[in-house]
Design a protein around this motif. Structure first.
Motif, PDB file in Angstrom:
ATOM      1  N   MET A   1     -19.300  97.692 -46.642  1.00  0.00           N
ATOM      2  CA  MET A   1     -18.419  98.426 -46.122  1.00  0.00           C
ATOM      3  C   MET A   1     -18.379  99.975 -46.253  1.00  0.00           C
ATOM      4  SD  MET A   1     -16.519  96.007 -43.275  1.00  0.00           S
ATOM      5  CE  MET A   1     -15.449  95.368 -44.482  1.00  0.00           C
ATOM      6  N   SER A   2     -19.302 100.336 -45.559  1.00  0.00           N
ATOM      7  CA  SER A   2     -18.828 101.672 -45.267  1.00  0.00           C
ATOM      8  C   SER A   2     -18.004 102.773 -44.887  1.00  0.00           C
ATOM      9  CB  SER A   2     -20.157 102.764 -45.623  1.00  0.00           C
ATOM     10  OG  SER A   2     -20.533 104.131 -45.100  1.00  0.00           O
ATOM     11  N   THR A   3     -17.381 103.600 -45.422  1.00  0.00           N
ATOM     12  CA  THR A   3     -16.272 104.349 -45.253  1.00  0.00           C
ATOM     13  C   THR A   3     -16.424 105.986 -45.747  1.00  0.00           C
ATOM     14  OG1 THR A   3     -15.080 103.398 -46.679  1.00  0.00           O
ATOM     15  CG2 THR A   3     -14.757 102.694 -45.264  1.00  0.00           C
ATOM     16  N   SER A   4     -15.672 106.379 -44.602  1.00  0.00           N
ATOM     17  CA  SER A   4     -15.893 107.863 -44.653  1.00  0.00           C
ATOM     18  C   SER A   4     -14.797 108.343 -45.972  1.00  0.00           C
ATOM     19  CB  SER A   4     -15.283 109.051 -43.694  1.00  0.00           C
ATOM     20  OG  SER A   4     -15.836 108.813 -42.609  1.00  0.00           O
ATOM     21  N   GLU A   5     -15.092 109.623 -46.524  1.00  0.00           N
ATOM     22  CA  GLU A   5     -13.974 109.900 -47.744  1.00  0.00           C
ATOM     23  C   GLU A   5     -12.748 110.612 -47.023  1.00  0.00           C
ATOM     24  OE1 GLU A   5     -13.809 109.215 -50.513  1.00  0.00           O
ATOM     25  OE2 GLU A   5     -15.601 108.072 -49.976  1.00  0.00           O
ATOM     26  N   PRO A   6     -11.476 110.184 -47.007  1.00  0.00           N
ATOM     27  CA  PRO A   6     -10.605 110.895 -46.264  1.00  0.00           C
ATOM     28  C   PRO A   6     -10.685 112.629 -47.172  1.00  0.00           C
ATOM     29  CG  PRO A   6      -9.356 109.397 -48.472  1.00  0.00           C
ATOM     30  CD  PRO A   6     -11.248 109.667 -48.535  1.00  0.00           C
ATOM     31  N   ARG A   7     -10.285 113.012 -46.005  1.00  0.00           N
ATOM     32  CA  ARG A   7      -9.886 114.168 -45.910  1.00  0.00           C
ATOM     33  C   ARG A   7      -8.962 115.333 -45.467  1.00  0.00           C
ATOM     34  NH1 ARG A   7     -13.454 116.989 -42.943  1.00  0.00           N
ATOM     35  NH2 ARG A   7     -13.896 114.691 -41.095  1.00  0.00           N
ATOM     36  N   SER A   8      -7.540 115.367 -45.980  1.00  0.00           N
ATOM     37  CA  SER A   8      -6.547 116.069 -45.137  1.00  0.00           C
ATOM     38  C   SER A   8      -6.722 116.770 -44.351  1.00  0.00           C
ATOM     39  CB  SER A   8      -5.658 116.343 -46.520  1.00  0.00           C
ATOM     40  OG  SER A   8      -5.195 115.187 -47.150  1.00  0.00           O
ATOM     41  N   GLY A   9      -5.915 116.986 -43.511  1.00  0.00           N
ATOM     42  CA  GLY A   9      -5.625 118.247 -42.705  1.00  0.00           C
ATOM     43  C   GLY A   9      -6.677 118.315 -42.225  1.00  0.00           C
ATOM     44  N   THR A  10      -7.451 117.851 -41.511  1.00  0.00           N
ATOM     45  CA  THR A  10      -8.826 117.102 -40.813  1.00  0.00           C
ATOM     46  C   THR A  10      -8.736 116.852 -39.146  1.00  0.00           C
ATOM     47  OG1 THR A  10      -9.700 115.597 -40.815  1.00  0.00           O
ATOM     48  CG2 THR A  10     -10.333 117.738 -41.952  1.00  0.00           C
ATOM     49  N   SER A  11      -8.395 117.190 -38.435  1.00  0.00           N
ATOM     50  CA  SER A  11      -8.584 115.938 -36.984  1.00  0.00           C
ATOM     51  C   SER A  11      -9.308 115.590 -36.579  1.00  0.00           C
ATOM     52  CB  SER A  11      -8.196 117.675 -35.940  1.00  0.00           C
ATOM     53  OG  SER A  11      -6.950 118.809 -35.971  1.00  0.00           O
ATOM     54  N   PRO A  12      -8.400 114.135 -35.649  1.00  0.00           N
ATOM     55  CA  PRO A  12      -8.980 113.764 -35.458  1.00  0.00           C
ATOM     56  C   PRO A  12     -10.035 113.709 -33.973  1.00  0.00           C
ATOM     57  CG  PRO A  12      -7.663 112.946 -35.133  1.00  0.00           C
ATOM     58  CD  PRO A  12      -7.301 114.552 -35.681  1.00  0.00           C
ATOM     59  N   ALA A  13     -11.232 113.189 -33.987  1.00  0.00           N
ATOM     60  CA  ALA A  13     -12.175 114.025 -32.263  1.00  0.00           C
ATOM     61  C   ALA A  13     -10.551 113.217 -31.427  1.00  0.00           C
ATOM     62  CB  ALA A  13     -13.096 112.770 -32.164  1.00  0.00           C
ATOM     63  N   PRO A  14     -11.012 113.842 -30.340  1.00  0.00           N
ATOM     64  CA  PRO A  14      -9.825 113.374 -28.933  1.00  0.00           C
ATOM     65  C   PRO A  14     -10.218 112.061 -28.562  1.00  0.00           C
ATOM     66  CG  PRO A  14     -12.318 114.780 -28.340  1.00  0.00           C
ATOM     67  CD  PRO A  14     -11.871 114.979 -30.200  1.00  0.00           C
ATOM     68  N   SER A  15      -8.807 111.308 -28.042  1.00  0.00           N
ATOM     69  CA  SER A  15      -9.576 110.029 -27.487  1.00  0.00           C
ATOM     70  C   SER A  15      -9.874 109.720 -26.138  1.00  0.00           C
ATOM     71  CB  SER A  15      -7.986 109.613 -27.303  1.00  0.00           C
ATOM     72  OG  SER A  15      -7.242 108.924 -28.708  1.00  0.00           O
ATOM     73  N   THR A  16     -11.020 109.043 -25.825  1.00  0.00           N
ATOM     74  CA  THR A  16     -11.357 108.606 -24.441  1.00  0.00           C
ATOM     75  C   THR A  16     -10.675 108.108 -23.900  1.00  0.00           C
ATOM     76  OG1 THR A  16     -13.475 107.899 -25.873  1.00  0.00           O
ATOM     77  CG2 THR A  16     -13.540 107.098 -23.512  1.00  0.00           C
ATOM     78  N   ASP A 129       1.160 109.081 -45.823  1.00  0.00           N
ATOM     79  CA  ASP A 129       1.323 110.294 -45.617  1.00  0.00           C
ATOM     80  C   ASP A 129      -0.408 110.774 -45.557  1.00  0.00           C
ATOM     81  OD1 ASP A 129       3.533 110.236 -45.987  1.00  0.00           O
ATOM     82  OD2 ASP A 129       3.885 110.912 -47.167  1.00  0.00           O
ATOM     83  N   ALA A 130      -1.104 110.643 -45.858  1.00  0.00           N
ATOM     84  CA  ALA A 130      -3.086 110.539 -46.204  1.00  0.00           C
ATOM     85  C   ALA A 130      -3.947 109.977 -44.464  1.00  0.00           C
ATOM     86  CB  ALA A 130      -4.088 110.464 -47.341  1.00  0.00           C
ATOM     87  N   VAL A 131      -3.102 108.730 -44.027  1.00  0.00           N
ATOM     88  CA  VAL A 131      -3.613 108.092 -42.673  1.00  0.00           C
ATOM     89  C   VAL A 131      -2.358 108.849 -41.912  1.00  0.00           C
ATOM     90  CG1 VAL A 131      -3.046 106.932 -41.524  1.00  0.00           C
ATOM     91  CG2 VAL A 131      -4.416 106.042 -44.246  1.00  0.00           C
ATOM     92  N   GLN A 132      -1.188 109.199 -42.250  1.00  0.00           N
ATOM     93  CA  GLN A 132      -1.033 110.322 -40.727  1.00  0.00           C
ATOM     94  C   GLN A 132      -1.597 111.607 -40.413  1.00  0.00           C
ATOM     95  OE1 GLN A 132       3.565 109.566 -40.866  1.00  0.00           O
ATOM     96  NE2 GLN A 132       3.801 110.124 -39.216  1.00  0.00           N
ATOM     97  N   ALA A 133      -1.797 112.395 -41.923  1.00  0.00           N
ATOM     98  CA  ALA A 133      -2.451 113.106 -41.742  1.00  0.00           C
ATOM     99  C   ALA A 133      -4.028 113.238 -40.545  1.00  0.00           C
ATOM    100  CB  ALA A 133      -2.764 114.211 -42.869  1.00  0.00           C
ATOM    101  N   GLU A 134      -3.874 112.784 -40.281  1.00  0.00           N
ATOM    102  CA  GLU A 134      -5.147 112.055 -39.418  1.00  0.00           C
ATOM    103  C   GLU A 134      -5.393 112.104 -38.051  1.00  0.00           C
ATOM    104  OE1 GLU A 134      -8.189 113.168 -40.963  1.00  0.00           O
ATOM    105  OE2 GLU A 134      -8.037 113.312 -42.873  1.00  0.00           O
ATOM    106  N   GLU A 135      -3.887 111.261 -37.779  1.00  0.00           N
ATOM    107  CA  GLU A 135      -3.300 110.830 -36.438  1.00  0.00           C
ATOM    108  C   GLU A 135      -3.768 112.697 -35.830  1.00  0.00           C
ATOM    109  OE1 GLU A 135      -1.192 107.243 -36.861  1.00  0.00           O
ATOM    110  OE2 GLU A 135      -0.004 109.114 -37.181  1.00  0.00           O
ATOM    111  N   GLY A 136      -3.657 112.213 -34.696  1.00  0.00           N
ATOM    112  CA  GLY A 136      -3.612 113.268 -33.208  1.00  0.00           C
ATOM    113  C   GLY A 136      -1.891 113.777 -33.049  1.00  0.00           C
TER     114      GLY A 136
END
Length: 398
Positions: A1-16, A129-136
């Protein structure tokens, strides 16, 4: 399964926006936990008009195709990124081995999806912590960990009694996950390895009961532990014991084992006016809880403590119900963020204490600490001595 490389500090797309429609869910990993626990929970809520499973993802094209056909799921994928682009799910249910959780969770969050991820959430605190940095930051999306033992009528009732100090101050506790796993269990290539499982029974088995203990008693303050490899030929431990002090002053013993033929999961909390005990194996109902009052407690008061109300067993379904409600309300769900991190931090502290022969305090393990980036902390005798190259993708399919 392909996945995106993590990038700290980016903002996720807004929720629908979710008002007035079903939540579109996707299942990632169609192994035992995916088909046995996540899919039935999603299907039950689909019957109630809350969800619809729009896609499933797995590295085995034939298997995922057959799985989708058998379960009425319209879209089968072997590529996570493609599924996220094409289906735009609201919720991604991750049921793969721990080594895949970080990248898959980050990919889903960036696509604007909430995440419901099997335990352990990720192999290290740094990954968490890297995951949490990507949350809204306001209304999601958020990533929630599967800690289903927190949910259900029994734990809810006892949590309230303890929070209100109805039974007096909690004083002494015992948390036990003593299970049995044989050599065939550890023949699966990703099990028993730091790089792919993240740890032994403290991480992969006992974390459920430790999480429930923390949910009932509140924050822990320090831990002193031991660990050993007593039977299995693995990198990780196969047994651990710990002494834990809580911020409220209570003290607890914790035992995690995969060497115990008489299997049991148990939590016991002695308060000033009563003892509350939970005894079960993989899930609990009201009948698994027992409250024993002190001799001077009036009968009507003890009877009130023992009134758990309608029986709602702990389950993936009950946690998913609450998660869906949180999604619709745009609020952070339980067992996410700091609330989910505390159990992983306790596991890391247990390992650090056991492997360094020291007392470890809450908040001590952070960037620069070797146990922040690896649960073994590169400790002599515990760090992997063989190649730590990732196992092949087909070996870690869930």
């Amino acid at each position: 399964m392909s996945t995106s490389e993590p990038r700290s500090g980016t903002s996720p797309a807004p929720s629908t926006p979710l008002a007035g429609r079903r939540i579109r869910a996707a299942l990632v990993g169609i192994g035992a936990i995916g088909r046995g626990s996540h899919l039935p929970a999603l299907a039950e809520l689909a019957e109630e008009g809350e969800t619809e499973v729009v896609a499933a993802v797995d590295i085995d094209a034939t298997a995922v195709g057959e799985f989708c056909a058998a379960n009425g799921i319209p879209h089968a994928y072997t590529d996570l990124d493609r599924m996220l682009r094409e289906q735009r799910p609201d919720l991604v249910s991750i049921c793969t081995p721990p080594t895949l959780h970080r990248d898959q969770t980050v990919a889903a969050l960036r696509a604007g999806a909430w995440v419901w991820c099997e335990k352990p959430p990720v192999p290290t605190l740094a990954d968490f912590d890297a995951v949490q940095a990507e949350e809204g930051t306001d209304g999601g999306p958020y990533a929630s960990i599967v800690f289903q033992h927190r949910f259900g009528s029994g734990s809810k009732h006892v949590r309230r009694l303890l929070a209100e100090r109805a039974m007096g101050r909690p004083l002494v506790a015992h948390c036990q996950t003593t299970w049995y796993r044989d050599a065939a269990y550890y023949a699966v290539p990703w099990r028993g390895r730091w790089a792919t499982e993240g740890g032994g029974p403290a991480m992969g088995h006992g974390i459920h009961q430790m999480d429930l203990l923390l949910d009932l008693l509140g924050p822990w303050s320090e831990v002193r532990a031991m660990a050993g490899r007593m039977v299995h030929d693995v990198e990780t431990e196969d047994v651990s014991t710990a002494l834990v002090r809580f911020a409220n002053g209570a003290m607890a013993t914790v035992v995690n084992s995969v060497l115990s033929p008489d299997e049991v999961s148990r939590i016991r909390i002695d308060c000033e006016r009563a003892t509350v005990e939970l005894t079960h194996l993989y899930g609990h109902s009201n009948a698994n809880w027992r409250i024993t009052p002190a001799p001077d407690v009036p009968g009507d008061e003890a009877d009130a403590w023992r009134d758990f109300g309608a029986d709602v067993p702990s389950s993936h379904l009950e946690q998913l119900r609450e998660l869906v409600a949180s999604m619709r309300a745009g609020r952070r769900p339980r067992s996410s963020g700091a609330d989910g991190r505390t159990s992983l931090e306790l596991v890391a502290a247990l390992y650090k204490s056991a492997f360094t022969d020291t007392t470890v305090r809450a908040g001590e393990i952070g960037p620069g600490d070797p146990f922040y980036t690896a649960m073994h902390g590169d400790a002599p005798g515990w760090a992997p001595v063989h190649s730590t190259a990732p196992v092949a993708a087909e070996e870690v399919s869930a």
